[in-house]
Enzyme design. Sequence first.
Site, PDB file in Angstrom:
ATOM      1  N   CYS A 182       3.936   7.001  -5.629  1.00 33.56           N
ATOM      2  CA  CYS A 182       2.766   8.031  -5.182  1.00 33.56           C
ATOM      3  C   CYS A 182       2.832   8.137  -3.570  1.00 33.56           C
ATOM      4  O   CYS A 182       2.319   9.241  -3.331  1.00 33.56           O
ATOM      5  CB  CYS A 182       1.494   7.377  -5.920  1.00 33.56           C
ATOM      6  N   HIS A 485      -3.394   3.378  -5.955  1.00 30.66           N
ATOM      7  CA  HIS A 485      -2.830   4.807  -5.844  1.00 30.66           C
ATOM      8  C   HIS A 485      -3.082   5.611  -4.973  1.00 30.66           C
ATOM      9  O   HIS A 485      -4.215   5.687  -4.371  1.00 30.66           O
ATOM     10  CB  HIS A 485      -3.404   5.448  -7.345  1.00 30.66           C
TER      11      HIS A 485
END
Length: 1366
Positions: A182, A485
């Site tokens: 990510c 994330h």
Amino acid sequence: MEMVPSEENQFVPKEIQNAAEEPRVLCIIQDITSAKTVNERLTLNLPASTTLSRLYEDVAHKAGYVNGTFDLAWGNTPDMAPLDHNSEMSLSDSGFEPGGKRNFLQLTDKDGEQPQIASDESGTADSSGLDDSSQERFIGPLPRDSTAGCSGDYSSPSYSYSSILNKSETGYVGLVNQAMTCYLNSLLQTLFMTPEFRNALYNWEFEESEEDPVTSIPYQLQRLFVLLQTSKKRAIETTDVTRSFGWDSSEAWQQHDIQELCRVMFDALEQKWKQTEQADLINQLYQGKLKDYVRCLECGYESWRIDTYLDIPLVIRPFGASQAYGSVEEALQAFIQPETLDGPNQYFCERCKKKCDARKGLRFLHFPYLLTLQLKRFDFDYTTMHRIKLNDRMTFPEELDMSPFIDVEDEKSPQTESCTDSGAENEGSCHSDQMSNDFSTDDCVDEGICLDSTGSTERVLKPKSLLTFELFSVMVHSGSAAGGHYYACIKSFSDGQWYSFNDQHVSKITQDDIRKTYGGSSGSRGYYSSAFASSTNAYMLIYRLKDPSRNAKYLAVEDFPEHIKSLVQKEKESEEQEKRQREIERNTCKIKLFCMHPVKMMMESKLEVHKDKTLREATEMAYKLMELEGVVPLDCCRLVKYDEFHEYLERSYEGEEDTLMGLLLGGVKSSYMFDLLLETRRQDQVFQPYKPGEVMVKVHVVDLKSETIASPISVRAYLNQTITEFKQLIAQATGLSAETMRVVLERCYNDLRLLYVPNKTLKAEGFFRSNKVFVESSESADHQVAFTDSVLWKLLDRHGNTIRLLVLLPEQSPGTLANRTLCQKVGGDSDVPFDGSKGNRKSVEAILEESTEKLKNLSLQQQQQQGSSTSDSQKSSDASDFEHIESPTQEADSNSSLCVAADNRELENRIRTTAGSSGGASSDPENHFACEERSDSEVNNDRSTSSVDSDILSSSHSSDTLCNADSGPIQLANGLDSHSITSSRRSKAHEGKKETWDTAEEDSGTDSEYDDNGKSKAEAQYLYFRAEPCSQDDSSWDAQKCLVVHVDKRITLAAFKQNLEPYVGVTSTQFKVFRVYANNQEFESVRLTETLSSFSDDNKITIRLGRALKRGEYRVKVYQLLVNEPEPCKFLVDTVFAKGMTVRQSKEELLPQLKEQCKLDLSIDRVRLRKKTWKNPGTVFLDYHVYEEDISISSNWEVFLEVLNEPEKMKSMSQLAVLTRRWSPATMKLGPFQEVILESSSVEELKEKLSEMSGIPLENLEFAKGRGTFPCDISVLEIHQDLDWNPKVSTLNVWPLYICDDGAVVFYRDSTEDPMELSEDERNELMKKESSRLLKTGHRVSYSPRKEKALKIYLDGGPAKDPGQD
């Protein structure tokens, strides 16, 4: 020279004072007018000369309120009257503190009414009526409405994911997350949405002749950007880009820092773009310059150097502070805030030639076109010694004015030629009165303080309004310091709309969503606020300079360069091809295919056939797939529906050869509940039709006379058939008589049902798709008895429970098959031939009976020898057994016993003797034994290679062989009368000495093979056991030493061992059974009452000689402790300790074993046993300690044996044995270990004993506890400062020592002794030696956590393996 006092009351030259910038005032305003805005902070950095009325105007503009509808009051004293709206008094005169100090104000209601919110027209800088000078002071406001502000924690990156927007709605394509990429996706989307970077990348042309496209990073980025702009997919893969980085699939599972990736990727691009137009692209777009300076406060002399930067790291919370900075502007001000070097930190001034107070700091000289700010949210907590994430609230504006952060002096005084950019080698020093004259027209600086490109000798500064930066990318981190994330919020420059790029999801977001990434919580900003704050917050910000002359737009598709247009076409064709392939995939049936190949037996594959292909075409495809061409004609093959799990043929497809496969298989599915079988036939055969509803039955014919079960015959029946009809069907298939036929159904494992009700249907009897039956048709009397008592049931029961084991016999076993010869002619036929050859053999039962008789004679002879011994209780009868069986060096009085043992082996050997060789074999037992002679060194060879375990020589407490005190016979598992091995040795042993451990409770996890009376616990019933020699095909082991044993798995381990006695050549108490697992790992099986039910076919077993454990006994490994040897832990022997035994008794029995096997002749008063914990010596065991009462003991226990130089001094558990070692700094050497016995845990006593032993005066003696595992090795270069010397404690059992047990390592030294002075070369040489020494011993212990894998991009296509690596 006129001197004026500065703000620090230091006198400095007047011209410096004039040249310095005007002091600025940092104002932090809290809006407390509503609950929604109470957590917001407005930050203004204004000149100290700003008036109060102008302050109100600036606050109104920034907060989005109408001026005059609110008040400003001091935050720390809110009871004071509000500041005057119309006052022309300057901030410095009104009590504001300049110089970076924070001035807290509160924005409050005026006259009890909330402030009025300005309209959009009045809220923008362009229409606010403010002049240019006011625009220099503050940053334009964020759009504000009645719901502005942070409305609580923001903990999720999903905004409106209930309705995920696809590409057609947003116009943007996402990126697939490979696993934990990510961070990469967020950066790639940001670069893609940067027009200047994207356009420059498109202008670069890839030359395929010069480089491999797979490893070209710019080319793969170019491809990715083209796909992001033109693809019709919702999301695309990034695997080609990561492959060009030289990463393998494991890198996808490593999460890295996005800022680290940005630096590494830019470095890689710069390397790849050398000698191209884009060579300086990264520097042109992202690189800025700053000055690192130190200025003397006495004479004004300044030393400086110029550095470049690609991003500005901003501290969230200063080190040691309880509050975080509230905004980016506040953090930027702190970044350039100088620190004063005074006191012990004074700076040595080259002009003053002495140490002076000085000011050290940074000044921005030039801001890049694309300004990157990194918010340093990851920090290290020195209290917990863990990395943490700071979730404190930090606001950032949509438009950032950087003009307050440019140094005025440096604007007016351009750099000298010598002060070019970059590192420490470009340092310079200049005085302020020289700087204005020392400039060159060749020195051209870019944005920020960039000069016009007119080329005139006079430099004209750009207006500060051109230092306004526009926010367009916010890279957000959600999670903790351990992981989380990343996603990006990016503003499109084409329409001004903000989007969330969250891996494959792209959606529209609002300004309110951007504000939610400020971080923070709903409470006040205290020290612990970040612990309760939202973990989702901005981590990297990217701003673009607002400059219409430079601000680019995204290249439209029609404006692409030609090479990009061809790339677009190429990718479009590739995507179309992929789409067509997906369409084919969607219409392809994929199903498991099986085939009983005439040559290769059962084969398995996957048949992939289009749904519109016919059955005939599919059969032809399967025929080729299974490689039947040239083996079976195509017309002798057909596809049938098959259930592989139940081995059931469901149906055949007669007459449906032209039916489409999609219809036959029920459509295209991801998986099918059935399989296909390609069935073959001989040309003279006809295919049998299989109809739906039929069941498959495998019929095994049983022959009671030969006790054999034949291979299965397949028949098909219907569930509504009766048992009578079913018998008729079987009779046709097998030729057996239906009248006398018995049919037994095996429904599941060991569930046998006799089908005897004639009119009952198969369905009622429990038949299913696939079934297994046994049939027997004879006219024997076995029909008359109950089924569970019948021979048929016993045969089937044995068949269902028999497993096949591979048993490796010990190499030095008296029963080794390779050395067996026949002593006399053998008569009788063997019931079970072992190798299929015909000949005269004795049955297994006969061999066992004779072998048992020989064991009895051997046992009786040993009793007689023991009876004539003067000290029965001291003699180890197990050692006697071993010597009689194994040793070729016995005296004449034991020759008869040797002959018996040899004779015994010969009897056992008959099981492998062929009839042809029996006549000519020697019958002389002595000759036979001579062939097995070997030296003592072979018997006592290395423990790791010998199959004869040392504990066969164990002590008198465990001297029982297979015996019984009673005279009654014992029924062994094989049904033999075992009276021959029922001697009274146990009772004789008890006469000499009482053995408490024999009557101890069972608690060792092992079971005795005999009960308290010595009777065998083996089952009375006969359980099947058959042994045969191992063929080369059966095992990877040497066939000469291997047995194949067919045995009923319900047999106990005790009975199994008794059955193995004839093949091993010793009684079952004298050998051990090891189960072999994967990777040849071996574990001893010790629970004698457990069955072999956990074993399965072809499991391997190793037999090792050595006395098996009895109840209350434990196998113990003894290691020698050698404290002053390079390897302090040396394995000696395996032995056995028992519950109830004292330490002295165990030493008495251990010493003879050590003498024989290790050639160690030790005195019992000069050895000690002590606890072993890995390699650490622990508690000293005293002679009177009893195992299991005073000392906990467990299976596979390990213990240290330590040889003492003098009689044992440890007499009591209250004493403490400490291992001490002297450190001599003057010689840089460590002395040998010396043991100190302490009567208490007193530090004073330890120091006194050390002083007495070493001669160091007590007041000069210092000590420190060693670290890590024994021997606590440490480099001599580190020991002097790294250990905690002279801890301030009075007892040893408290922090930081915690010396509570024997075996602790203590270093000591003379505090008056100075360390040896080492030259650099000597130190390096010593460092090499110490590194080598510590590496060899392997004792260096690292306490640091697992290191994170460094992020690397490989320019040559992948990492090169270090040839020195393992």
